[in-house]
Design a protein around this motif. Structure first.
Motif, PDB file in Angstrom:
ATOM      1  N   ILE A 320       0.653  -1.217  -0.076  1.00 33.58           N
ATOM      2  CA  ILE A 320       0.203  -0.076   0.110  1.00 33.58           C
ATOM      3  C   ILE A 320       1.074   1.264  -0.030  1.00 33.58           C
ATOM      4  O   ILE A 320       0.741   2.156  -0.632  1.00 33.58           O
ATOM      5  CB  ILE A 320      -1.017  -0.091   1.265  1.00 33.58           C
ATOM      6  CG1 ILE A 320      -1.906  -1.068   1.099  1.00 33.58           C
ATOM      7  CG2 ILE A 320      -1.845   1.391   1.400  1.00 33.58           C
ATOM      8  CD1 ILE A 320      -2.912  -1.488   2.244  1.00 33.58           C
ATOM      9  N   VAL A 324       1.071   4.097  -2.991  1.00 28.42           N
ATOM     10  CA  VAL A 324       0.620   5.316  -2.911  1.00 28.42           C
ATOM     11  C   VAL A 324       1.978   6.336  -3.187  1.00 28.42           C
ATOM     12  O   VAL A 324       1.730   7.387  -3.871  1.00 28.42           O
ATOM     13  CB  VAL A 324       0.338   5.725  -1.178  1.00 28.42           C
ATOM     14  CG1 VAL A 324      -0.018   7.294  -0.957  1.00 28.42           C
ATOM     15  CG2 VAL A 324      -0.939   4.902  -0.771  1.00 28.42           C
ATOM     16  N   VAL A 327       1.590   6.769  -6.925  1.00 25.53           N
ATOM     17  CA  VAL A 327       0.643   7.808  -7.295  1.00 25.53           C
ATOM     18  C   VAL A 327       1.401   9.051  -7.226  1.00 25.53           C
ATOM     19  O   VAL A 327       1.252  10.000  -8.109  1.00 25.53           O
ATOM     20  CB  VAL A 327      -0.509   7.560  -6.681  1.00 25.53           C
ATOM     21  CG1 VAL A 327      -1.605   8.643  -6.863  1.00 25.53           C
ATOM     22  CG2 VAL A 327      -1.354   6.115  -7.120  1.00 25.53           C
TER      23      VAL A 327
END
Length: 340
Positions: A320, A324, A327
């Protein structure tokens, strides 16, 4: 003599002629055998990464399934670790690991960014190569050496500083607040000192990546900033740092993963306590890697399943964080601010 015939004299376009859309023509080149082989190699390498990651996740899920079947959601809400009575969970070790990792980043990120900027922008050529070699040497030092250095050298000398932080900043910043009088017991083996030790392992990673990113800032824009009257720091602030924003974020996320996965320092240094300790100067705490290292050698099959479940949680958390970070890096790509 120039032709001054107006365009209307050429007449209207032919009525039968079809209008051709103004689109770029696609140029298709025939691939050679070497190009096909190279493309297949790259595609296979990329797919192998996804396959290996999926196999690791599947293996952890398979080994941890018994734990999730017995404990259910209580595995995420229980703080104690009593496997004999099926009363165990990661509600304390997971946030404690995050506290240790964030403490390491708070110390490592400013030091690493400062070192990277000095090496790439300020250091003379005579010092640049030795400094790069020194940073690489820090990354090559084993974790056990850092842990032993922290236990026998750093901890006895930093107890007074920890007490000073608690006395003077504890009222302003509650995580620094420690109540009690015995400095040797309350401040020993704290997440704060563990974070300091782990920060020494994180600094070389962040420094090396940021130094490479900063050195790739376009020279034309550097010279343009100087031509407009900018100082060296003004050039760094307007050209180098915006260009390297994506690389800095990626380096920090990589350092965070390194801090979250550190095992030896946590297992050897911190006193294991299965309670969430958000007072970073107070003794006691544990992380998921430290939990696995402490219990693995004397584990039964049931305990192994519980440790695999804890490892699966850490694995998913790392994915995760990386997603993130990807992105964020995509939205602030290095050079995006300077390419407009």
């Amino acid at each position: 003599m120039a032709d001054t015939t107006p365009t209307e004299a050429l007449g209207p376009p032919l009525s039968g002629a079809a209008e051709v859309p103004d689109v770029p023509r696609q140029i298709v080149a025939r691939l050679s055998g070497a190009d096909r082989a190279f493309r297949a190699l790259l595609r296979g390498g990329g797919l192998a990464v996804f396959a290996i990651t999926g196999l690791i996740g599947g293996f952890l899920l398979y080994r941890a399934w018994d734990t999730f079947r017995v404990a259910g959601w209580k595995f995420f809400t229980t703080s104690t670790w009593l496997l004999g009575s099926n009363h165990f969970g990661i509600a304390s070790v997971l946030p404690n690991g995050l506290v240790i990792a964030l403490t390491a980043l708070v110390v490592a990120v400013p030091c690493a960014l400062t070192a990277a900027l000095f090496i790439s922008e300020y250091a003379p050529a005579v010092l640049k190569r030795p400094l790069v070699a020194l940073i690489d040497l820090m990354a090559a030092i084993p974790s056990i050496v850092y842990a032993l250095w922290g236990v026998f050298f750093l901890q006895p000398r930093i107890l007074g500083f920890s007490r000073w932080l608690s006395d003077h900043l504890g009222g302003v910043f509650p995580p620094f607040k420690v109540v009690g009088g015995d400095m040797q017991i309350l401040f020993q083996a704290s997440p704060f000192v563990a974070g300091l030790i782990i920060s020494l392992m994180v600094i070389p990673i962040i420094t090396s990546i940021c130094r490479e990113v900063f050195s790739q800032a376009p020279s034309g824009e550097r010279e343009g900033a100087y031509a407009l009257g900018a100082s060296r720091w003004g050039m760094i602030r307007t050209v180098v740092l915006p260009y390297g924003r994506g690389g800095m974020i990626g380096a920090i996320m990589l350092g965070f993963g390194r801090a979250m996965g550190e095992t030896i320092v946590v297992a050897l240094f911190i006193s294991p306590v299965y309670v969430f300790n958000w007072h970073v100067l107070h003794t006691g705490g544990l992380s998921i890697p430290g939990l696995i290292a402490l219990w693995y050698s004397e584990s039964t099959p049931t305990m192994i399943s519980a440790l695999m479940a804890a490892g699966l949680v850490l694995f998913v958390l790392t994915l995760i964080v990386n997603a993130v970070a990807g992105v964020i890096i995509t939205r602030s790509r290095s050079g995006a601010q300077t390419a407009d």
